[in-house]
Design an enzyme around this catalytic site. Structure first.
Site, PDB file in Angstrom:
ATOM      1  N   ASP A  28       0.917  -1.094   0.122  1.00  0.00           N
ATOM      2  CA  ASP A  28      -0.022  -0.132   0.096  1.00  0.00           C
ATOM      3  C   ASP A  28       1.031   1.199  -0.055  1.00  0.00           C
ATOM      4  OD1 ASP A  28      -2.407   1.501   0.074  1.00  0.00           O
ATOM      5  OD2 ASP A  28      -2.676   1.254   2.074  1.00  0.00           O
ATOM      6  N   ASN A  76     -10.574  -2.793  -6.673  1.00  0.00           N
ATOM      7  CA  ASN A  76      -9.790  -1.878  -7.404  1.00  0.00           C
ATOM      8  C   ASN A  76     -10.264  -1.423  -8.735  1.00  0.00           C
ATOM      9  OD1 ASN A  76      -6.093  -3.209  -6.074  1.00  0.00           O
ATOM     10  ND2 ASN A  76      -7.710  -1.404  -5.403  1.00  0.00           N
TER      11      ASN A  76
HETATM   12  C1  FPP Z   1      -1.546   0.305  -3.287  1.00  0.00           C
HETATM   13  O1  FPP Z   1      -1.273   1.461  -3.518  1.00  0.00           O
HETATM   14  C2  FPP Z   1      -0.906  -0.736  -4.824  1.00  0.00           C
HETATM   15  C3  FPP Z   1      -1.662  -1.021  -5.730  1.00  0.00           C
HETATM   16  C4  FPP Z   1      -3.188  -1.296  -5.882  1.00  0.00           C
HETATM   17  C5  FPP Z   1      -0.986  -1.667  -6.832  1.00  0.00           C
HETATM   18  C6  FPP Z   1      -0.016  -2.584  -6.414  1.00  0.00           C
HETATM   19  C7  FPP Z   1       0.898  -2.983  -7.625  1.00  0.00           C
HETATM   20  C8  FPP Z   1       2.013  -3.012  -7.971  1.00  0.00           C
HETATM   21  C9  FPP Z   1       3.263  -2.648  -6.697  1.00  0.00           C
HETATM   22  C10 FPP Z   1       2.696  -3.504  -9.017  1.00  0.00           C
HETATM   23  C11 FPP Z   1       2.952  -5.155  -8.982  1.00  0.00           C
HETATM   24  C12 FPP Z   1       3.400  -5.804 -10.032  1.00  0.00           C
HETATM   25  C13 FPP Z   1       3.144  -7.194 -10.440  1.00  0.00           C
HETATM   26  C14 FPP Z   1       3.574  -7.564 -11.782  1.00  0.00           C
HETATM   27  C15 FPP Z   1       2.895  -8.120  -9.536  1.00  0.00           C
HETATM   28  P1  FPP Z   1      -2.337   2.497  -3.642  1.00  0.00           P
HETATM   29  O2  FPP Z   1      -2.588   2.902  -4.975  1.00  0.00           O
HETATM   30  O3  FPP Z   1      -3.364   2.055  -3.111  1.00  0.00           O
HETATM   31  O4  FPP Z   1      -1.533   3.813  -2.947  1.00  0.00           O
HETATM   32  P2  FPP Z   1      -2.350   4.813  -2.109  1.00  0.00           P
HETATM   33  O5  FPP Z   1      -3.081   4.190  -0.894  1.00  0.00           O
HETATM   34  O6  FPP Z   1      -1.397   5.883  -1.565  1.00  0.00           O
HETATM   35  O7  FPP Z   1      -3.608   5.628  -2.880  1.00  0.00           O
END
Ligand code: FPP
Length: 248
Positions: A28, A76
């Site tokens: 996160d 998501n």
């Molecule tokens: C959460 O941060 C992150 C995600 C929903 C996406 C996670 C994906 C990756 C790190 C890429 C992984 C890649 C592979 C190929 C497995 P957020 O966007 O919710 O952050 P925020 O809470 O600060 O908005």
């Protein structure tokens, strides 16, 4: 994968015999990491991939047998279409680019989630990477993609009900071991340690069945900054815990 960012050796203050067998991560804070830097959110996801690759390498180097990462939850889809599209393309590209490295490093990749509603080209890449790495004997790397814990439990119930309906299983025969065979994570041990970054004290519908007795570690660090020293701290904290599994 990015070479050389993790040490081969386990830090001396960690006990090899008390390492978790399976680590799960809720990655996160990508968006906030980017916002803090005046960057678009997608830059946070890009950096998040690098953090995940480094963690996978670290787990392998330090003898951890399984890593499960929450890449995309079934909730998501509610994000802006542009971000969802970016993530789908990112997953596909990373899978294609990293397959050779995963083969070289003996990684067995699997996916947990409702894969049928992902873009077809991503489904094809997922299928290909699973088939290619199926025989690999190294770390088991599970990517939770379009994953929801409640939905996983419901689809398991439906599959079991079908077996009962066909007369292949009796209701009284259903037990935990049988139930687990219908989960996406069948054949993988339960996570010993669940790490969540960015300070949120939530499970967010992740591995609801599997984390019943997992130790939970939350760090304020945003996912793109979750590096080897951070992982070391999480493992150190884990090793100070006394796991009782409901006993005294
Ligand atoms: C959460 O941060 C992150 C995600 C929903 C996406 C996670 C994906 C990756 C790190 C890429 C992984 C890649 C592979 C190929 C497995 P957020 O966007 O919710 O952050 P925020 O809470 O600060 O908005």
């Amino acid at each position: 994968m990015n070479q050389g960012t993790c040490l081969q050796d386990l830090p001396v203050d960690l006990k090899p015999e008390r390492l978790p067998h399976h680590v799960a991560v809720i990655m996160d804070g990508n968006g906030r990491w980017a916002k803090d830097r005046g960057l678009p959110r997608i830059m946070g996801h890009r950096r998040g991939v690098e953090a995940l690759k480094d963690l996978l390498r670290c787990c392998r180097d330090w003898g951890i047998e399984a890593l499960t990462a929450y890449a995309f939850s079934s909730e998501n889809w509610g994000r802006p279409q542009e971000e969802v599209n970016f993530l789908m393309t990112l997953f596909e590209r990373v899978l294609r680019q990293e397959l050779r490295e995963m083969m070289a490093e003996d990684v067995q990749i699997r996916f947990a989630g409702n894969l049928n509603s992902l873009p077809l080209s991503l489904q094809a890449e997922i299928k290909h990477s699973m088939e290619m790495t199926r025989q690999n004997q190294g770390i088991k790397f599970t990517v939770a993609t379009n994953y929801g814990g409640r939905q996983e439990i419901i689809q398991a119930c439906q599959a079991i009900a079908t077996q009962v309906q066909k007369g292949l299983l009796k209701p009284e025969e259903i037990n935990e071991a049988i139930f687990e065979k219908y989960l996406y994570t069948a054949g993988i041990s339960h996570p010993d340690l669940l790490i969540r970054t960015s300070g949120e004290m939530r499970i967010s519908n992740f591995l609801l069945w599997q984390i019943a007795y997992s130790e939970i570690y939350v760090t304020e660090t945003f996912w793109p900054d979750f590096n080897r020293p951070e992982f070391h701290r999480a493992l150190y904290a884990y090793q100070q815990r006394e796991r009782r599994f409901g006993k005294i």
